[in-house]
Design an enzyme around this catalytic site. Structure first.
Site, PDB file in Angstrom:
ATOM      1  N   PRO A  17      13.352   2.116   1.589  1.00  0.00           N
ATOM      2  CG  PRO A  17      11.370   2.504   0.443  1.00  0.00           C
ATOM      3  CD  PRO A  17      12.582   3.213   0.990  1.00  0.00           C
ATOM      4  CG  ASN A  18      11.060  -3.055   0.040  1.00  0.00           C
ATOM      5  OD1 ASN A  18      10.540  -3.773   0.884  1.00  0.00           O
ATOM      6  ND2 ASN A  18      10.364  -2.226  -0.718  1.00  0.00           N
ATOM      7  NE  ARG A  25      14.015  -5.164  -3.227  1.00  0.00           N
ATOM      8  CZ  ARG A  25      14.058  -3.863  -3.410  1.00  0.00           C
ATOM      9  NH1 ARG A  25      14.986  -3.127  -2.827  1.00  0.00           N
ATOM     10  NH2 ARG A  25      13.165  -3.278  -4.170  1.00  0.00           N
ATOM     11  CE1 TYR A  30      17.197  -3.042  -6.799  1.00  0.00           C
ATOM     12  CE2 TYR A  30      15.837  -4.946  -6.295  1.00  0.00           C
ATOM     13  CZ  TYR A  30      15.959  -3.655  -6.750  1.00  0.00           C
ATOM     14  OH  TYR A  30      14.852  -2.959  -7.174  1.00  0.00           O
ATOM     15  CG  ASN A  81      18.850   3.293  -2.997  1.00  0.00           C
ATOM     16  OD1 ASN A  81      17.751   3.586  -3.487  1.00  0.00           O
ATOM     17  ND2 ASN A  81      19.477   2.174  -3.304  1.00  0.00           N
ATOM     18  CB  ALA A  84       9.590   1.994  -4.483  1.00  0.00           C
ATOM     19  CD  GLU A 105      17.419   9.749  -7.110  1.00  0.00           C
ATOM     20  OE1 GLU A 105      16.797  10.798  -6.843  1.00  0.00           O
ATOM     21  OE2 GLU A 105      17.176   9.042  -8.102  1.00  0.00           O
ATOM     22  CG  HIS A 107      18.553   4.573  -7.933  1.00  0.00           C
ATOM     23  ND1 HIS A 107      17.528   4.384  -7.044  1.00  0.00           N
ATOM     24  CD2 HIS A 107      18.480   5.855  -8.354  1.00  0.00           C
ATOM     25  CE1 HIS A 107      16.848   5.522  -6.937  1.00  0.00           C
ATOM     26  NE2 HIS A 107      17.407   6.421  -7.719  1.00  0.00           N
ATOM     27  NE  ARG A 114      14.979  -2.920 -12.080  1.00  0.00           N
ATOM     28  CZ  ARG A 114      14.698  -3.003 -10.777  1.00  0.00           C
ATOM     29  NH1 ARG A 114      15.290  -2.198  -9.906  1.00  0.00           N
ATOM     30  NH2 ARG A 114      13.821  -3.891 -10.351  1.00  0.00           N
TER      31      ARG A 114
HETATM   32  C1  DQA Z   1      16.431   0.999  -6.232  1.00  0.00           C
HETATM   33  C2  DQA Z   1      15.583   1.106  -7.506  1.00  0.00           C
HETATM   34  C3  DQA Z   1      14.121   1.337  -7.161  1.00  0.00           C
HETATM   35  O1  DQA Z   1      13.337   1.397  -8.351  1.00  0.00           O
HETATM   36  C4  DQA Z   1      13.589   0.201  -6.313  1.00  0.00           C
HETATM   37  O2  DQA Z   1      12.264   0.439  -5.937  1.00  0.00           O
HETATM   38  C5  DQA Z   1      14.445  -0.078  -5.132  1.00  0.00           C
HETATM   39  C6  DQA Z   1      15.898  -0.057  -5.297  1.00  0.00           C
HETATM   40  C7  DQA Z   1      17.898   0.639  -6.559  1.00  0.00           C
HETATM   41  O3  DQA Z   1      18.736   0.810  -5.684  1.00  0.00           O
HETATM   42  O4  DQA Z   1      18.187   0.133  -7.647  1.00  0.00           O
HETATM   43  O5  DQA Z   1      13.968  -0.407  -4.052  1.00  0.00           O
HETATM   44  O6  DQA Z   1      16.437   2.253  -5.588  1.00  0.00           O
END
Ligand code: DQA
Length: 149
Positions: A17-18, A25, A30, A81, A84, A105, A107, A114
């Site tokens: 998501p996102n 963003r 990021y 990835n 959240a 996984e 990120h 963070r």
């Molecule tokens: C993320 C880290 C997560 O905490 C966050 O909610 C994201 C992006 C990262 O790629 O750093 O959406 O997965």
């Protein structure tokens, strides 16, 4: 007749998501690289390493779980990835554990530097490894680790 040497090994990339908003963003966290540009880099890496990729992005937990299920008979490894969902989705943890595939996984940001709530992944224990804080290159490193494992 199919030449077995020409069958490419296939891997699944899941952007959660996102991540469709990458580039716009919170660029300080990021980066400025868009998701489309990351996918171009991943496809270039795939071509150079004679592998095939299926890449999906979804903002929904169910679609991510379906992608893991669908990958079971199609791919030999997954880079995910979970966004959240990393921090609370036991359903994605279960799907990663159930699919029986090696999953890494990734990120973009360093989740351990963070907010407190980001410092814990409920999904990582079902993965073979985690790469965090290395930006888009983390996806390439994840694929590389799967290819070599
Ligand atoms: C993320 C880290 C997560 O905490 C966050 O909610 C994201 C992006 C990262 O790629 O750093 O959406 O997965």
């Amino acid at each position: 007749m199919t030449d077995i040497k020409n069958i490419k090994k296939k891997y699944l990339i899941i952007h959660g998501p996102n991540l469709n908003l990458l580039g716009i963003r919170e660029p300080k966290i990021y980066g400025t690289t868009s998701l489309a540009d990351i996918n171009i880099k991943l496809n270039e890496f795939a071509d150079n390493n004679s592998i095939e990729l299926e890449i999906i992005q979804s903002n929904s937990e169910g679609a991510i779980i379906d992608a893991l299920h669908n990958g079971m008979n199609k791919v030999i490894g997954v880079v995910i990835n979970p966004g959240a969902y990393t921090h609370y989705s036991l359903a994605i943890f279960d799907a990663v554990a159930a699919c029986g595939l090696p999953v890494i996984e990734v990120h973009l940001s360093n989740i351990y530097s963070r907010e407190e709530f980001r410092r814990h992944s409920v999904i990582a224990p079902a993965c073979i490894g985690q790469i965090t804080g290395l930006g888009w290159y983390g996806y390439i490193l994840g694929l590389e680790a799967l290819i070599r494992s």
